[in-house]
Design an enzyme around this catalytic site. Structure first.
Site, PDB file in Angstrom:
ATOM      1  N   ASP A 187      10.984  -0.086   6.968  1.00 53.43           N
ATOM      2  CA  ASP A 187      10.227  -0.565   5.691  1.00 53.43           C
ATOM      3  C   ASP A 187       8.937  -1.207   6.364  1.00 53.43           C
ATOM      4  O   ASP A 187       8.780  -1.071   7.518  1.00 53.43           O
ATOM      5  CB  ASP A 187      11.130  -1.570   5.077  1.00 53.43           C
ATOM      6  CG  ASP A 187      10.740  -1.249   3.529  1.00 53.43           C
ATOM      7  OD1 ASP A 187       9.642  -1.415   3.078  1.00 53.43           O
ATOM      8  OD2 ASP A 187      11.619  -1.105   2.647  1.00 53.43           O
ATOM      9  N   HIS A 258       6.538   2.583   2.076  1.00 51.94           N
ATOM     10  CA  HIS A 258       7.180   1.587   2.828  1.00 51.94           C
ATOM     11  C   HIS A 258       7.202   1.873   4.451  1.00 51.94           C
ATOM     12  O   HIS A 258       8.389   1.793   5.223  1.00 51.94           O
ATOM     13  CB  HIS A 258       8.593   1.723   2.518  1.00 51.94           C
ATOM     14  CG  HIS A 258       9.170   1.196   1.214  1.00 51.94           C
ATOM     15  ND1 HIS A 258       8.912   0.001   0.797  1.00 51.94           N
ATOM     16  CD2 HIS A 258       9.220   1.788  -0.212  1.00 51.94           C
ATOM     17  CE1 HIS A 258       9.317  -0.370  -0.569  1.00 51.94           C
ATOM     18  NE2 HIS A 258       9.276   0.837  -1.125  1.00 51.94           N
ATOM     19  N   GLU A 328       8.634   4.728  -4.116  1.00 55.83           N
ATOM     20  CA  GLU A 328       7.496   3.645  -4.367  1.00 55.83           C
ATOM     21  C   GLU A 328       6.451   3.740  -3.380  1.00 55.83           C
ATOM     22  O   GLU A 328       6.125   3.336  -2.492  1.00 55.83           O
ATOM     23  CB  GLU A 328       8.089   2.182  -4.082  1.00 55.83           C
ATOM     24  CG  GLU A 328       9.279   1.829  -5.061  1.00 55.83           C
ATOM     25  CD  GLU A 328       9.844   0.424  -5.006  1.00 55.83           C
ATOM     26  OE1 GLU A 328      10.096  -0.276  -5.766  1.00 55.83           O
ATOM     27  OE2 GLU A 328       9.954  -0.097  -3.661  1.00 55.83           O
TER      28      GLU A 328
HETATM   29  C1  ACM Z   1      14.193   1.046  -4.401  1.00 61.16           C
HETATM   30  O1  ACM Z   1      15.015   0.073  -4.626  1.00 61.16           O
HETATM   31  N1  ACM Z   1      13.011   0.893  -4.171  1.00 61.16           N
HETATM   32  C2  ACM Z   1      15.052   2.177  -3.859  1.00 61.16           C
END
Ligand code: ACM
Length: 554
Positions: A187, A258, A328
């Protein structure tokens, strides 16, 4: 018997007889039962002092292990008296001892876990108590799981959990008959797996200078540098340890968002025509950063190299699924980047969203060519997916419903129900309280299969997983607090054949939990006690993230 998760059928024999084990019971381990025999000798051996010697040839052992799909009820839909499928098992306890029968090695292993529960909480200790003797009630148990994917996702990127903690969690999952550990390995805040051809991913990407202390609203910082990673041999050990316990490990490398830790290590992975990526560091804050991967061939090649090493570490037999994240991914840098825009034109892609879909589809095909299946967060549906790809439905049920109706396999993990980073009570004492209040009872009433799903689509629900994001879980004790006791309720949801949510017997579950808390105590699990956090489990003054302007329960 206070079993958790509840078995399909457990019938104590009339008369209340118990089988009292001898000083060192003989073990008759039939063909194919070697891993469960090893586990029993190791785990029950530690708690009881038994060595469990091999039964003499021709002699019936006091404890017998068998693989027999017909007897275990594992041969099909309605044929068995217990569950069905390869993970079914039965247990027979009578005057001649204890017999565990699995439809497969996995079924037998779950039978052994049930036996450990029947022996009582002291069977979870690592050394025998003086003078302790052991008995189990005469009974017949016939059991098998509702779902084949019974998982937990652990975020080891936001806060690293060292290898011994991961092995401990594998044991905790197995103790609850959960069989998937999804490891969120990368991440913005850290890269946690050694990749030999790209050493800076861990030399640089595994470390951050400081961390926000509390959630985004908190003004506090921990100035202690944080980090760590698993060597390739650590991963091999984790995967093998899990496989021996019939737990599959699903690795996640999150792309194309991420990814700031990777960009900090290799600035050329970022959108260099928009930001000075050489100045980026592993992120010390929480949230969603704009620093995402550049949509270039060079970046694809880099990540193919990462996945090549990953596939070698996670063999197909134990980890058929590879998770590519996909959640995201802010598009602002791609909108501003001439390189990204040229790419869109060249591909004829549907804007920045089409670019994200191109990125994911590339790895979908790449993994399929290598005999693996891609799984990703439900955003990956947005550009259309190849048939074999599967979806982790996290933004509620909608993504999962759409995916299942389109013929994709789905793992249900809706944020609103089974994100265990969310607080489990509304009071002021919850440590760094986040988001929705999701109590033990709420999790117990979680239903993985949405009611409106057509039967064909429902068959695509592989199961469910609880997700554990660790921004505010700075060490294992905090993870334990968020995960337990709710993971026990979750285990019952995915293993046991439960009625509709409102008809579930939560009071009965709580009664069984009284015994289960003593098992967790013996295992050293730092769960949230029913009365609320103990003093050292609180974090007074460290802000969480109650969401402003949302309904009162969030
Ligand atoms: C997530 O909670 N962004 C998969």
């Amino acid at each position: 018997m206070d079993l958790i998760p509840a078995p399909r059928i457990a019938v104590p024999h009339e008369g209340g007889h118990h089988h009292a084990f001898g000083a060192d019971p003989a073990l008759d381990a039939g063909p194919g039962t070697e891993d469960t025999a090893r586990w029993l000798r190791r785990e029950l051996g530690a708690a009881t002092g038994w060595s469990l010697p091999d039964a003499a040839p021709g002699e019936p052992g006091e404890l017998r292990l068998r693989i027999d799909p017909v007897r275990a009820g594992g041969t099909g839909g309605s044929g068995g008296s217990g569950g069905s499928g390869p993970e079914a098992y039965r247990i027979d306890i009578g005057a001649d001892g204890v017999e565990l029968t699995g439809a497969s090695g996995a079924g037998l292993f779950w039978a052994a876990q049930t036996l450990r529960q029947l022996l009582g909480p002291d069977a979870y200790r690592r050394a025998p108590l003086p003078g302790r003797t052991w008995s189990v009630p005469y009974a017949a148990v016939a059991d098998g799981p509702r779902f084949g994917w019974r998982g937990m996702m652990l975020d080891v990127a936001r806060h690293f959990m060292p290898k011994d903690g991961v092995l401990r969690y594998i044991d905790l999952l197995a103790a609850h008959k959960l069989n998937v550990l999804h490891l969120h390995l990368t991440d913005d805040q850290g890269w946690r797996v050694e990749i030999k051809r790209h050493p800076r991913l861990t030399e640089v990407g595994a470390w951050r200078a400081r961390s926000r202390w509390g959630h985004r609203a908190s003004p506090l910082w921990s100035e202690t540098p944080h980090g760590g990673f698993y060597t390739q041999d650590d991963i091999r050990e984790i995967v093998a340890y899990a496989a021996e316990r019939h737990v599959r490990v699903v690795p996640e490398i999150d792309v194309p968002g991420h990814s700031q830790a990777a960009i900090a290590a290799y600035p050329e992975l970022g959108n260099t025509d928009v930001v000075d990526t050489a100045a980026l560091e592993v992120w010390d804050d929480w949230g969603i950063t704009a620093n995402v991967l550049a949509p270039t061939e060079a970046v694809l090649r880099f990540y193919e190299g990462v996945f090549e090493e990953l596939l070698e570490l996670f063999p197909a037999e134990v980890s058929p699924f590879v998770h590519v994240g996909g959640d995201e991914c802010p598009k602002e840098q791609w909108r501003a980047s001439a390189t990204a825009q040229a790419r869109i034109a060249e591909l004829g892609a549907d804007g920045e969203d089409g670019l994200q879909s191109w990125f994911i589809r590339h790895f979908d095909g790449w993994l399929a060519e290598r005999g693996r299946r891609l799984i990703g967060w439900d955003e990956i549906l947005e550009g259309g997916l190849a048939p074999g790809a599967a979806v982790s439905s996290w933004r509620g049920y909608a993504g999962g419903i759409a995916a299942a109706e389109a013929g994709h396999d789905v793992v249900m993990c809706p944020e609103q129900q089974v994100y265990l980073d969310h607080r489990q009570a509304g009071g002021p004492d919850e440590p760094v309280p986040i988001g929705y209040v999701r109590s033990l009872e709420d999790v117990y009433r979680f239903e993985p299969v949405p009611p409106k799903l057509s039967p064909d689509a429902a068959a695509h629900v592989l199961g469910a997983q609880a997700n554990v994001w660790t921004e505010v879980m700075e060490h294992q004790g905090r993870v334990d607090y968020q995960v337990f006791p709710r993971l026990a309720a979750f285990a019952e949801v995915v293993w046991s054949w439960q009625p509709a949510p409102e008809e579930r017997d939560f009071a009965g579950f709580e009664e069984r939990m009284a015994t289960h808390y003593r098992r967790l105590d013996a295992l050293g699990v730092g769960y949230r006690p029913p009365g609320g956090p103990l003093p050292w489990q609180r974090r007074p003054g460290v802000l969480g993230r109650p969401i402003e302007g949302e309904p009162p329960n969030v």
